[in-house]
Design a protein around this motif. Structure first.
Motif, mmCIF file in Angstrom:
data_model
loop_
_atom_site.group_PDB
_atom_site.id
_atom_site.type_symbol
_atom_site.label_atom_id
_atom_site.label_comp_id
_atom_site.label_asym_id
_atom_site.label_seq_id
_atom_site.Cartn_x
_atom_site.Cartn_y
_atom_site.Cartn_z
ATOM 1 N N LEU A 222 4.469 6.342 4.473
ATOM 2 C CA LEU A 222 3.095 6.885 4.774
ATOM 3 C C LEU A 222 2.969 8.092 5.751
ATOM 4 N N PRO A 223 2.431 9.223 5.659
ATOM 5 C CA PRO A 223 2.448 10.089 6.959
ATOM 6 C C PRO A 223 1.604 9.343 8.005
ATOM 7 N N PRO A 224 2.024 9.677 9.187
ATOM 8 C CA PRO A 224 1.349 8.872 10.455
ATOM 9 C C PRO A 224 -0.107 9.581 10.228
ATOM 10 N N GLY A 225 -1.058 8.811 10.442
ATOM 11 C CA GLY A 225 -2.625 9.013 10.502
ATOM 12 C C GLY A 225 -3.420 7.665 10.432
ATOM 13 N N GLU A 226 -4.506 8.157 10.193
ATOM 14 C CA GLU A 226 -5.720 7.082 10.206
ATOM 15 C C GLU A 226 -6.036 6.919 8.501
ATOM 16 N N TYR A 227 -6.086 5.374 8.281
ATOM 17 C CA TYR A 227 -6.326 5.297 6.766
ATOM 18 C C TYR A 227 -7.462 4.197 6.788
ATOM 19 N N ARG A 228 -8.501 4.517 5.765
ATOM 20 C CA ARG A 228 -9.185 3.193 5.373
ATOM 21 C C ARG A 228 -8.646 2.362 4.530
ATOM 22 N N VAL A 229 -8.716 1.195 4.899
ATOM 23 C CA VAL A 229 -7.988 -0.015 4.235
ATOM 24 C C VAL A 229 -8.995 -1.314 4.071
ATOM 25 N N GLN A 230 -8.625 -2.252 3.258
ATOM 26 C CA GLN A 230 -9.105 -3.417 3.405
ATOM 27 C C GLN A 230 -7.868 -4.579 3.320
ATOM 28 N N ILE A 231 -8.104 -5.651 3.797
ATOM 29 C CA ILE A 231 -6.994 -6.792 3.772
ATOM 30 C C ILE A 231 -7.351 -7.467 2.554
ATOM 31 N N LEU B 237 -0.410 -9.824 6.973
ATOM 32 C CA LEU B 237 -1.499 -9.085 6.389
ATOM 33 C C LEU B 237 -1.081 -8.434 5.368
ATOM 34 N N GLU B 238 -1.696 -8.111 4.211
ATOM 35 C CA GLU B 238 -1.409 -7.277 3.206
ATOM 36 C C GLU B 238 -2.834 -6.406 2.991
ATOM 37 N N MET B 239 -2.584 -4.755 3.094
ATOM 38 C CA MET B 239 -3.710 -4.232 3.222
ATOM 39 C C MET B 239 -3.595 -3.194 1.905
ATOM 40 N N ASP B 240 -4.827 -2.844 1.453
ATOM 41 C CA ASP B 240 -4.623 -1.668 0.294
ATOM 42 C C ASP B 240 -5.429 -0.490 1.062
ATOM 43 N N ILE B 241 -4.844 0.670 0.951
ATOM 44 C CA ILE B 241 -5.443 1.933 1.388
ATOM 45 C C ILE B 241 -6.591 2.205 0.176
ATOM 46 N N LEU B 242 -7.919 2.680 0.527
ATOM 47 C CA LEU B 242 -8.925 2.702 -0.161
ATOM 48 C C LEU B 242 -9.129 4.026 -0.731
ATOM 49 N N ASP B 243 -8.633 5.284 0.031
ATOM 50 C CA ASP B 243 -9.170 6.415 -0.567
ATOM 51 C C ASP B 243 -8.195 7.412 -0.131
ATOM 52 N N GLY B 244 -8.133 8.618 -0.612
ATOM 53 C CA GLY B 244 -7.398 9.884 -0.149
ATOM 54 C C GLY B 244 -6.296 9.719 -1.429
ATOM 55 N N VAL B 245 -5.214 10.744 -0.977
ATOM 56 C CA VAL B 245 -4.023 10.755 -1.830
ATOM 57 C C VAL B 245 -3.187 9.516 -2.092
ATOM 58 N N HIS B 246 -3.373 8.702 -1.118
ATOM 59 C CA HIS B 246 -2.567 7.284 -0.955
ATOM 60 C C HIS B 246 -3.320 6.219 -1.415
ATOM 61 N N GLY C 290 -4.574 2.982 -3.045
ATOM 62 C CA GLY C 290 -3.714 2.069 -3.922
ATOM 63 C C GLY C 290 -2.405 1.710 -3.175
ATOM 64 N N ARG C 291 -1.814 2.212 -2.106
ATOM 65 C CA ARG C 291 -0.615 2.115 -1.548
ATOM 66 C C ARG C 291 -0.869 0.880 -0.407
ATOM 67 N N LYS C 292 -0.130 0.112 -0.219
ATOM 68 C CA LYS C 292 0.021 -0.765 0.691
ATOM 69 C C LYS C 292 0.341 -0.636 1.851
ATOM 70 N N VAL C 293 -0.158 -1.309 3.145
ATOM 71 C CA VAL C 293 0.407 -1.346 4.369
ATOM 72 C C VAL C 293 0.384 -2.891 4.903
#
Length: 172
Positions: free
Chosen positions: A22-31, A49-58, A60-63
């Motif tokens: 993922l490019p560096p930045g801020e992402y809205r996620v949920q655990i 912790l496994e988190m899903d990105i909630l919006d934007g072009v990414h 569904g991606r996980k962090v």
């Protein structure tokens, strides 16, 4: 060896492609998943912790993040406790007994790319303090502080904290 229950024909299925960082930045996620795991050395445990990105072009991606909550290295424990506190503050949950209490609630994460080339979480904050992903605004120019003239009956402004703004994870 495992029997596939028939012949798999790879020519009929689009192969998966390696996923880029993922490019560096801020992402809205949920655990979405968490569990305590034993460290590789076997001398401690970390909260995974496994988190899903909630919006934007990414979307569904996980962090992922690891919080070394039980470890012989006290500094690692302190850093992880601060990160867990940042998550709790971001979600408005000041006391938790089970990490599932933190699931499925939006929060912001600050993602960076480590020197080894992997994404890593650098901080957590509430959704309300978010700036758009990839926003790379120039830092404000620091002006010397000038005390405004005193107004009769006016209260002094509250003190401000220095540091990295609303981000609550420090030390890594």
């Amino acid at each position: 060896m495992a029997n596939l229950g028939g012949t798999f024909d790879a020519s009929q299925v689009e192969p998966s492609k390696p996923q880029e960082n993922l490019p560096p930045g801020e992402y809205r996620v949920q655990i979405i998943h968490s569990e305590m795991r034993v460290t590789k050395a076997g001398t401690g445990q970390y909260l995974w912790l496994e988190m899903d990105i909630l919006d934007g072009v990414h979307t569904g991606r996980k962090v992922y993040d690891r919080l070394n909550l039980i470890n012989p290295n006290q500094q690692a424990v302190e850093i992880s406790q601060r990160a867990l506190s940042a998550i709790c503050h971001a979600l408005g949950r000041m006391q938790v007994q089970d990490s599932e209490d933190l699931h499925f609630q939006p929060l912001m994460v600050k993602v960076a790319v480590s020197k080894s080339g992997y994404n890593e979480i650098k901080g957590y904050k509430p959704v309300g303090n978010a700036t758009p992903p990839r926003a790379q605004a120039a830092p404000p120019v620091q002006q010397p502080y000038q005390q405004p003239p005193a107004q009769p009956g006016a209260q002094p402004p509250p003190p401000t904290a220095s540091g990295d703004g609303p981000w609550r994870r420090m030390g890594q």
